[in-house]
Design a protein around this motif. Structure first.
Motif, PDB file in Angstrom:
ATOM      1  N   GLY A   1       0.824  -1.194   0.000  1.00 58.84           N
ATOM      2  CA  GLY A   1       0.000   0.000   0.000  1.00 58.84           C
ATOM      3  C   GLY A   1       0.863   1.250   0.000  1.00 58.84           C
ATOM      4  O   GLY A   1       2.093   1.198   0.015  1.00 58.84           O
ATOM      5  N   ARG A   2       0.214   2.387  -0.016  1.00 56.30           N
ATOM      6  CA  ARG A   2       0.904   3.681   0.030  1.00 56.30           C
ATOM      7  C   ARG A   2       0.650   4.318   1.385  1.00 56.30           C
ATOM      8  O   ARG A   2      -0.483   4.397   1.847  1.00 56.30           O
ATOM      9  CB  ARG A   2       0.382   4.587  -1.086  1.00 56.30           C
ATOM     10  CG  ARG A   2       0.988   5.984  -1.081  1.00 56.30           C
ATOM     11  CD  ARG A   2       0.502   6.780  -2.274  1.00 56.30           C
ATOM     12  NE  ARG A   2      -0.952   6.935  -2.272  1.00 56.30           N
ATOM     13  CZ  ARG A   2      -1.589   7.886  -1.571  1.00 56.30           C
ATOM     14  NH1 ARG A   2      -0.914   8.740  -0.825  1.00 56.30           N
ATOM     15  NH2 ARG A   2      -2.907   7.972  -1.637  1.00 56.30           N
ATOM     16  N   VAL A   3       1.705   4.760   2.043  1.00 53.01           N
ATOM     17  CA  VAL A   3       1.595   5.377   3.360  1.00 53.01           C
ATOM     18  C   VAL A   3       1.635   6.887   3.196  1.00 53.01           C
ATOM     19  O   VAL A   3       2.568   7.440   2.605  1.00 53.01           O
ATOM     20  CB  VAL A   3       2.718   4.909   4.286  1.00 53.01           C
ATOM     21  CG1 VAL A   3       2.585   5.570   5.657  1.00 53.01           C
ATOM     22  CG2 VAL A   3       2.699   3.394   4.422  1.00 53.01           C
ATOM     23  N   ASP A   4       0.613   7.572   3.716  1.00 51.21           N
ATOM     24  CA  ASP A   4       0.587   9.026   3.714  1.00 51.21           C
ATOM     25  C   ASP A   4       1.620   9.521   4.722  1.00 51.21           C
ATOM     26  O   ASP A   4       1.517   9.253   5.921  1.00 51.21           O
ATOM     27  CB  ASP A   4      -0.809   9.527   4.083  1.00 51.21           C
ATOM     28  CG  ASP A   4      -0.956  11.027   3.877  1.00 51.21           C
ATOM     29  OD1 ASP A   4      -0.125  11.776   4.404  1.00 51.21           O
ATOM     30  OD2 ASP A   4      -1.922  11.439   3.217  1.00 51.21           O
ATOM     31  N   GLU A   5       2.638  10.235   4.256  1.00 52.22           N
ATOM     32  CA  GLU A   5       3.728  10.652   5.138  1.00 52.22           C
ATOM     33  C   GLU A   5       3.264  11.611   6.227  1.00 52.22           C
ATOM     34  O   GLU A   5       3.857  11.657   7.305  1.00 52.22           O
ATOM     35  CB  GLU A   5       4.843  11.300   4.310  1.00 52.22           C
ATOM     36  CG  GLU A   5       5.521  10.336   3.329  1.00 52.22           C
ATOM     37  CD  GLU A   5       6.627  10.994   2.557  1.00 52.22           C
ATOM     38  OE1 GLU A   5       6.830  12.226   2.745  1.00 52.22           O
ATOM     39  OE2 GLU A   5       7.301  10.297   1.768  1.00 52.22           O
ATOM     40  N   LYS A   6       2.207  12.360   5.994  1.00 47.93           N
ATOM     41  CA  LYS A   6       1.734  13.323   6.990  1.00 47.93           C
ATOM     42  C   LYS A   6       0.876  12.674   8.059  1.00 47.93           C
ATOM     43  O   LYS A   6       1.010  12.966   9.247  1.00 47.93           O
ATOM     44  CB  LYS A   6       0.938  14.441   6.300  1.00 47.93           C
ATOM     45  CG  LYS A   6       1.779  15.316   5.392  1.00 47.93           C
ATOM     46  CD  LYS A   6       0.930  16.440   4.786  1.00 47.93           C
ATOM     47  CE  LYS A   6       1.769  17.332   3.905  1.00 47.93           C
ATOM     48  NZ  LYS A   6       0.944  18.423   3.294  1.00 47.93           N
ATOM     49  N   THR A   7      -0.015  11.779   7.659  1.00 47.18           N
ATOM     50  CA  THR A   7      -0.971  11.207   8.616  1.00 47.18           C
ATOM     51  C   THR A   7      -0.616   9.797   9.042  1.00 47.18           C
ATOM     52  O   THR A   7      -1.129   9.301  10.049  1.00 47.18           O
ATOM     53  CB  THR A   7      -2.385  11.189   8.009  1.00 47.18           C
ATOM     54  OG1 THR A   7      -2.404  10.294   6.891  1.00 47.18           O
ATOM     55  CG2 THR A   7      -2.795  12.582   7.548  1.00 47.18           C
ATOM     56  N   GLY A   8       0.248   9.123   8.270  1.00 44.01           N
ATOM     57  CA  GLY A   8       0.547   7.736   8.567  1.00 44.01           C
ATOM     58  C   GLY A   8      -0.516   6.770   8.089  1.00 44.01           C
ATOM     59  O   GLY A   8      -0.408   5.568   8.304  1.00 44.01           O
ATOM     60  N   HIS A   9      -1.569   7.287   7.448  1.00 41.43           N
ATOM     61  CA  HIS A   9      -2.647   6.419   6.970  1.00 41.43           C
ATOM     62  C   HIS A   9      -2.154   5.558   5.822  1.00 41.43           C
ATOM     63  O   HIS A   9      -1.413   6.018   4.952  1.00 41.43           O
ATOM     64  CB  HIS A   9      -3.830   7.272   6.507  1.00 41.43           C
ATOM     65  CG  HIS A   9      -5.020   6.463   6.081  1.00 41.43           C
ATOM     66  ND1 HIS A   9      -5.915   5.940   6.966  1.00 41.43           N
ATOM     67  CD2 HIS A   9      -5.439   6.068   4.850  1.00 41.43           C
ATOM     68  CE1 HIS A   9      -6.840   5.278   6.318  1.00 41.43           C
ATOM     69  NE2 HIS A   9      -6.574   5.333   5.024  1.00 41.43           N
ATOM     70  N   VAL A  10      -2.539   4.280   5.853  1.00 44.83           N
ATOM     71  CA  VAL A  10      -2.132   3.350   4.808  1.00 44.83           C
ATOM     72  C   VAL A  10      -3.242   3.246   3.764  1.00 44.83           C
ATOM     73  O   VAL A  10      -4.377   2.876   4.091  1.00 44.83           O
ATOM     74  CB  VAL A  10      -1.838   1.954   5.399  1.00 44.83           C
ATOM     75  CG1 VAL A  10      -1.458   0.982   4.286  1.00 44.83           C
ATOM     76  CG2 VAL A  10      -0.724   2.036   6.435  1.00 44.83           C
ATOM     77  N   TRP A  11      -2.912   3.574   2.522  1.00 47.86           N
ATOM     78  CA  TRP A  11      -3.865   3.463   1.415  1.00 47.86           C
ATOM     79  C   TRP A  11      -3.577   2.166   0.675  1.00 47.86           C
ATOM     80  O   TRP A  11      -2.529   1.991   0.054  1.00 47.86           O
ATOM     81  CB  TRP A  11      -3.726   4.653   0.471  1.00 47.86           C
ATOM     82  CG  TRP A  11      -4.071   5.948   1.132  1.00 47.86           C
ATOM     83  CD1 TRP A  11      -3.214   6.831   1.713  1.00 47.86           C
ATOM     84  CD2 TRP A  11      -5.379   6.492   1.305  1.00 47.86           C
ATOM     85  NE1 TRP A  11      -3.899   7.895   2.239  1.00 47.86           N
ATOM     86  CE2 TRP A  11      -5.223   7.727   2.003  1.00 47.86           C
ATOM     87  CE3 TRP A  11      -6.653   6.073   0.945  1.00 47.86           C
ATOM     88  CZ2 TRP A  11      -6.319   8.525   2.333  1.00 47.86           C
ATOM     89  CZ3 TRP A  11      -7.734   6.876   1.271  1.00 47.86           C
ATOM     90  CH2 TRP A  11      -7.561   8.079   1.957  1.00 47.86           C
TER      91      TRP A  11
END
Length: 344
Positions: A171-181
């Motif tokens: 997946g892709r990790v949002d660097e700002k929020t840490g949310h995993v897409w």
């Protein structure tokens, strides 16, 4: 066994090593130790999150995971020992019908050679012994073999194992929020599954509901014409097809929605159900006589005033029929969200 009881003897003179019972809050730390220092290839970030959430649930009361940990001074985990329980057939060697495999023993490099791994493993084995879990097996790769032998394990340290290779999905990790897409195909596996259906309300010219008697469902004996959506179908297309198959009536349209219906899963069906009920209009005596049933699904057609349907139907089915008929009368589409699957 209480966490206060999970203390072990010092491994070296003058150095005390205390292990405690792990809680769900320790799950991600255990997964990170396993990922970094046990696995041949570290887990992708999204799998650390996913595995941590799974382990947290299994470490909760009633779960099938047991773990003991040693805390580092900075609040992280210095070491951990994790076992997963599984049912076995009861016999003298496993009278409780439960066995365990020690899944992970790991220590952060900064805290090695202090006896932490032995402390965590000893405390874990004491806990399993207190719960009468036996036998206990272990994955003991390489250098961990000496620790397991010292704890009483014997036999092969490398059990044979079959794995089914699959392509790695990251997946892709949002660097700002840490949310995993997650990729769409992987995210799709995590969302609620539901089946769709569409059906049609017919009445006679006196607005008395027309229903069909099902030959395959004791739970829903009287039914509107309709059924489950096929792949690629839209709801109105399902209603037209099912009506033609079950009654021989060809709906002309345009579609007029009377109600949306939702049901939670239950013992009878493992998925939620979401459906639409359309208005089929009023049938005169000639059209009622022309109804042709599919004997594999229905064996009778009845036309009754609404109150006379009540004793013939489960309460939730009658409530749905009442809501749909009221929507026909008022012209306001109904929202009926309690047509759940279960035993009345």
């Amino acid at each position: 066994m209480s966490s206060e009881a999970l203390h072990t003897r010092p491994q070296h003179p003058g150095i005390a090593h205390a292990a405690r019972l792990a809680t769900p809050a320790d799950a991600e730390g255990i997964v990170r130790l396993r990922s970094a220092y046990v696995l041949a290839e570290p887990l992708p970030p999204e799998w650390i999150v996913r595995s941590g959430a799974e382990l947290a649930a299994r470490l909760a009361p009633g779960g099938d995971a047991r773990a003991c940990v040693v805390d580092a001074p900075d609040g992280t985990l210095a070491s951990c020992a994790l076992a997963l329980l599984h049912p076995v057939l009861p016999e003298p060697a496993s009278p409780s019908g439960r066995a365990a495999r020690v899944h992970t023993v790991a220590t952060h490099p900064a805290w090695r050679r202090r006896g932490h791994a032995g402390s965590a493993l000893t405390a874990l084995l004491d806990l399993l012994r207190a719960e009468r879990v036996a036998p206990v097996e272990a994955d003991a790769p390489g250098a961990a073999g000496a620790l397991f032998r010292a704890s009483g394990f014997c036999g092969s340290l490398a059990p044979m194992r079959m794995t089914w290779p699959e392509p790695t999905v990251r997946g892709r990790v949002d660097e700002k929020t840490g949310h995993v897409w997650l990729p769409p195909e992987q995210y799709a596996e995590t969302v609620m599954k539901a089946t769709g259906f569409a059906c049609v309300l017919f009445t006679d010219v006196h607005d008395r509901p027309v229903q069909l008697h099902g030959v395959y469902s004791a739970t829903h004996p009287w039914q509107l014409a309709g059924g489950t959506m096929d792949p690629g179908e839209r709801p109105w297309e399902t209603a037209v097809r099912e009506c033609r198959e079950e009654t021989g009536i060809e709906l002309a349209g345009p579609p007029r929605l009377l109600a949306t219906v939702y049901g939670l899963p239950g013992a009878e069906w493992p998925y939620s159900t979401m459906g639409l009920v359309f208005d089929g209009g009023r049938l005169d005596e000639a059209r009622l006589r022309d109804i042709v049933l599919d004997p594999r699904e229905h064996d009778e057609v009845r036309v009754l005033p609404l109150p006379e349907w009540r004793p013939l139907m489960p309460p939730r089915d009658f409530a749905r029929l009442s809501a749909v008929l009221e929507a026909r009368r008022t012209g306001v589409a109904a929202y009926f969200d309690t047509w759940d699957w279960g035993t009345e």
